[in-house]
Design a protein around this motif. Structure first.
Motif, PDB file in Angstrom:
ATOM      1  N   GLU A 104       2.315   8.716   1.452  1.00 14.93           N
ATOM      2  CA  GLU A 104       2.407   8.921   2.902  1.00 14.93           C
ATOM      3  C   GLU A 104       2.134   7.652   3.704  1.00 14.93           C
ATOM      4  O   GLU A 104       2.649   7.492   4.812  1.00 14.93           O
ATOM      5  CB  GLU A 104       1.431  10.030   3.334  1.00 14.93           C
ATOM      6  N   LEU A 105       1.330   6.733   3.164  1.00 13.27           N
ATOM      7  CA  LEU A 105       0.967   5.527   3.907  1.00 13.27           C
ATOM      8  C   LEU A 105       1.887   4.341   3.633  1.00 13.27           C
ATOM      9  O   LEU A 105       2.162   3.547   4.535  1.00 13.27           O
ATOM     10  CB  LEU A 105      -0.475   5.123   3.577  1.00 13.27           C
ATOM     11  N   ARG A 106       2.355   4.220   2.402  1.00  9.05           N
ATOM     12  CA  ARG A 106       3.129   3.032   2.045  1.00  9.05           C
ATOM     13  C   ARG A 106       4.470   2.968   2.774  1.00  9.05           C
ATOM     14  O   ARG A 106       4.911   1.884   3.164  1.00  9.05           O
ATOM     15  CB  ARG A 106       3.338   2.974   0.529  1.00  9.05           C
ATOM     16  N   ASN A 107       5.110   4.090   2.954  1.00  8.71           N
ATOM     17  CA  ASN A 107       6.414   4.080   3.642  1.00  8.71           C
ATOM     18  C   ASN A 107       6.297   3.574   5.081  1.00  8.71           C
ATOM     19  O   ASN A 107       7.015   2.646   5.467  1.00  8.71           O
ATOM     20  CB  ASN A 107       7.050   5.478   3.605  1.00  8.71           C
ATOM     21  N   PRO A 108       5.403   4.162   5.930  1.00 10.61           N
ATOM     22  CA  PRO A 108       5.279   3.621   7.292  1.00 10.61           C
ATOM     23  C   PRO A 108       4.745   2.193   7.319  1.00 10.61           C
ATOM     24  O   PRO A 108       5.096   1.412   8.205  1.00 10.61           O
ATOM     25  CB  PRO A 108       4.308   4.587   7.987  1.00 10.61           C
ATOM     26  N   MET A 109       3.900   1.814   6.330  1.00 11.94           N
ATOM     27  CA  MET A 109       3.389   0.447   6.294  1.00 11.94           C
ATOM     28  C   MET A 109       4.522  -0.556   6.076  1.00 11.94           C
ATOM     29  O   MET A 109       4.574  -1.611   6.708  1.00 11.94           O
ATOM     30  CB  MET A 109       2.349   0.307   5.177  1.00 11.94           C
ATOM     31  N   LEU A 133       0.474  -9.170   9.150  1.00 14.74           N
ATOM     32  CA  LEU A 133       1.057  -9.118   7.807  1.00 14.74           C
ATOM     33  C   LEU A 133      -0.023  -9.185   6.723  1.00 14.74           C
ATOM     34  O   LEU A 133       0.061  -8.502   5.700  1.00 14.74           O
ATOM     35  CB  LEU A 133       2.059 -10.260   7.625  1.00 14.74           C
ATOM     36  N   THR A 134      -1.051 -10.006   6.956  1.00 12.13           N
ATOM     37  CA  THR A 134      -2.149 -10.123   5.996  1.00 12.13           C
ATOM     38  C   THR A 134      -2.896  -8.805   5.857  1.00 12.13           C
ATOM     39  O   THR A 134      -3.241  -8.368   4.750  1.00 12.13           O
ATOM     40  CB  THR A 134      -3.128 -11.230   6.414  1.00 12.13           C
ATOM     41  N   GLU A 135      -3.155  -8.131   7.004  1.00 10.42           N
ATOM     42  CA  GLU A 135      -3.878  -6.863   6.973  1.00 10.42           C
ATOM     43  C   GLU A 135      -3.052  -5.750   6.330  1.00 10.42           C
ATOM     44  O   GLU A 135      -3.597  -4.894   5.622  1.00 10.42           O
ATOM     45  CB  GLU A 135      -4.286  -6.460   8.399  1.00 10.42           C
ATOM     46  N   ILE A 136      -1.731  -5.779   6.540  1.00 13.15           N
ATOM     47  CA  ILE A 136      -0.871  -4.783   5.892  1.00 13.15           C
ATOM     48  C   ILE A 136      -0.908  -4.976   4.375  1.00 13.15           C
ATOM     49  O   ILE A 136      -1.011  -4.010   3.611  1.00 13.15           O
ATOM     50  CB  ILE A 136       0.575  -4.891   6.418  1.00 13.15           C
ATOM     51  N   ASP A 137      -0.845  -6.240   3.935  1.00 14.20           N
ATOM     52  CA  ASP A 137      -0.919  -6.524   2.499  1.00 14.20           C
ATOM     53  C   ASP A 137      -2.270  -6.097   1.926  1.00 14.20           C
ATOM     54  O   ASP A 137      -2.352  -5.609   0.788  1.00 14.20           O
ATOM     55  CB  ASP A 137      -0.690  -8.023   2.242  1.00 14.20           C
ATOM     56  N   ARG A 138      -3.337  -6.289   2.708  1.00 12.75           N
ATOM     57  CA  ARG A 138      -4.674  -5.896   2.247  1.00 12.75           C
ATOM     58  C   ARG A 138      -4.762  -4.368   2.096  1.00 12.75           C
ATOM     59  O   ARG A 138      -5.356  -3.861   1.142  1.00 12.75           O
ATOM     60  CB  ARG A 138      -5.734  -6.391   3.228  1.00 12.75           C
ATOM     61  N   MET A 139      -4.173  -3.642   3.038  1.00 13.57           N
ATOM     62  CA  MET A 139      -4.160  -2.179   2.948  1.00 13.57           C
ATOM     63  C   MET A 139      -3.376  -1.715   1.725  1.00 13.57           C
ATOM     64  O   MET A 139      -3.794  -0.801   1.005  1.00 13.57           O
ATOM     65  CB  MET A 139      -3.553  -1.585   4.226  1.00 13.57           C
ATOM     66  N   ASP A 140      -2.250  -2.376   1.465  1.00  7.01           N
ATOM     67  CA  ASP A 140      -1.443  -2.013   0.307  1.00  7.01           C
ATOM     68  C   ASP A 140      -2.204  -2.284  -0.990  1.00  7.01           C
ATOM     69  O   ASP A 140      -2.139  -1.492  -1.939  1.00  7.01           O
ATOM     70  CB  ASP A 140      -0.133  -2.806   0.322  1.00  7.01           C
ATOM     71  N   HIS A 141      -2.941  -3.392  -1.026  1.00  8.77           N
ATOM     72  CA  HIS A 141      -3.731  -3.734  -2.205  1.00  8.77           C
ATOM     73  C   HIS A 141      -4.855  -2.710  -2.421  1.00  8.77           C
ATOM     74  O   HIS A 141      -5.156  -2.331  -3.561  1.00  8.77           O
ATOM     75  CB  HIS A 141      -4.325  -5.134  -2.040  1.00  8.77           C
ATOM     76  N   LEU A 142      -5.462  -2.260  -1.341  1.00  6.91           N
ATOM     77  CA  LEU A 142      -6.527  -1.262  -1.436  1.00  6.91           C
ATOM     78  C   LEU A 142      -5.995   0.061  -1.975  1.00  6.91           C
ATOM     79  O   LEU A 142      -6.626   0.706  -2.832  1.00  6.91           O
ATOM     80  CB  LEU A 142      -7.175  -1.050  -0.065  1.00  6.91           C
ATOM     81  N   ILE A 143      -4.818   0.461  -1.508  1.00  2.00           N
ATOM     82  CA  ILE A 143      -4.187   1.686  -2.020  1.00  2.00           C
ATOM     83  C   ILE A 143      -3.891   1.544  -3.507  1.00  2.00           C
ATOM     84  O   ILE A 143      -4.097   2.469  -4.297  1.00  2.00           O
ATOM     85  CB  ILE A 143      -2.888   1.993  -1.234  1.00  2.00           C
ATOM     86  N   HIS A 144      -3.436   0.354  -3.887  1.00  5.45           N
ATOM     87  CA  HIS A 144      -3.148   0.075  -5.295  1.00  5.45           C
ATOM     88  C   HIS A 144      -4.417   0.224  -6.140  1.00  5.45           C
ATOM     89  O   HIS A 144      -4.389   0.786  -7.242  1.00  5.45           O
ATOM     90  CB  HIS A 144      -2.572  -1.332  -5.422  1.00  5.45           C
ATOM     91  N   ASP A 145      -5.547  -0.268  -5.614  1.00  8.09           N
ATOM     92  CA  ASP A 145      -6.823  -0.153  -6.333  1.00  8.09           C
ATOM     93  C   ASP A 145      -7.259   1.299  -6.476  1.00  8.09           C
ATOM     94  O   ASP A 145      -7.773   1.707  -7.524  1.00  8.09           O
ATOM     95  CB  ASP A 145      -7.916  -0.958  -5.612  1.00  8.09           C
TER      96      ASP A 145
END
Length: 301
Positions: A104-109, A133-145
């Motif tokens: 649900e989060l990755r698509n809108p991100m 862009l840095t904060e979006i990448d950080r959020m994606d990395h957190l979801i990955h973790d």
């Protein structure tokens, strides 16, 4: 003719007593809190002996002490089991939650990231664009973790030289160490030692541990990496820093999801590392030294 079975049982008991050379016997029952008898605490003498009142009272006190000890031991065991079950339930629930959130989060991100890049495509430098862009990448990395902790992938193993993995990982982290004026040093005790591992996952573990060590020592700190072969089948990687160390009270909680000593930390890095090493049938341990902390990773061929 009626046969007295109880008389036979009494006779066999007395025979056993005589064979065991028991002259005198004192037995006091040990009861649990629920009223059930756990057993007896006994005093035996090979000679006939009349136990005194004080000796009987001492045995009764000993029985009471054993009862309390057994009750506490049982409680501790149940609490440990309950705690493990609660953690498993937490991880199972988190797995369902993280899988749903990731979708649900990755698509809108990604949509937001694309619009930001489009809006600022004519600008080579823009501080606000870079922050977004840095904060979006950080959020994606957190979801990955989150996904790694709750839904880990099986290791894709091959045979690799552990020395190469260590040197490549240190090379990756060297820039961060230099920025913090932290000195990294490596020591190996053999030219080559192949281990059956997922190369990328072991690098990830080492990066997580080294990042923690660099943050722990601060400016002008030192971090050492020692690769030691214990025998022809096992190797250890010891990562030691000269930071402040870890409080003894929380050593046992390291690697627990969402437990972190760092402000704003999630504790997922160590949790992922611990799980990866367990998947490889290895071990990871943490200990305080005179100055700093030592992390020991053990891997098999």
């Amino acid at each position: 003719m009626i046969h007295d079975t109880k008389k036979d049982e009494r006779a066999s008991v007395f025979d056993a007593i005589y064979e065991a050379n028991i002259g005198s016997y004192l037995g006091v029952p040990v009861y649990l809190k629920n009223g059930k008898m756990f057993g007896t605490v006994c005093a035996i003498d090979p000679e006939p002996y009349a136990f005194s009142k004080e000796e009987i009272e001492t045995m009764e006190k000993l029985s009471s002490i054993l009862s309390v000890l057994l009750e506490n031991a049982t409680k501790s065991s149940y609490n440990t089991v309950d705690d493990k079950l609660m953690r498993l339930e937490k991880l199972a629930l988190l797995g369902q939650l993280s899988a749903g959130l990731a979708h649900e989060l990755r698509n809108p991100m990604q949509s937001v990231k694309g619009f930001v890049q489009f809006l600022f495509e004519d600008q080579t430098e823009n501080r606000f664009r870079d922050i977004v862009l840095t904060e979006i990448d950080r959020m994606d990395h957190l979801i990955h973790d989150f996904l790694l902790v709750t839904q880990p992938t099986a290791p894709k193993r091959g045979y690799y030289d552990i020395n190469e993995i260590v040197f490549e990982t240190v090379e990756l982290i060297q820039t961060e160490a230099t920025l913090h004026n932290v000195e990294l040093s490596i020591s190996v005790d053999c030219d080559q030692f192949d281990v059956h591992v997922d190369r990328a996952q072991i690098k990830q573990v080492m990066i997580n541990i080294l990042k923690n060590a660099i943050e722990a020592v601060g400016e002008n700190g030192q971090v050492t990496i020692d690769v030691r072969t214990l025998n022809d089948k096992e190797v250890t990687i010891e990562i030691e820093d000269n930071g402040a160390g870890i409080p003894i009270a929380i050593l046992g909680r390291l690697g627990e999801p969402f437990f972190s000593t760092k402000e704003g930390g999630t504790g997922l890095g160590l949790s992922i590392s611990k799980r990866i090493i367990q998947e490889h049938k290895g071990s990871i341990s943490f200990e305080n030294k005179k100055s700093g902390t030592k992390v020991t990773i053990s891997l098999l061929k």
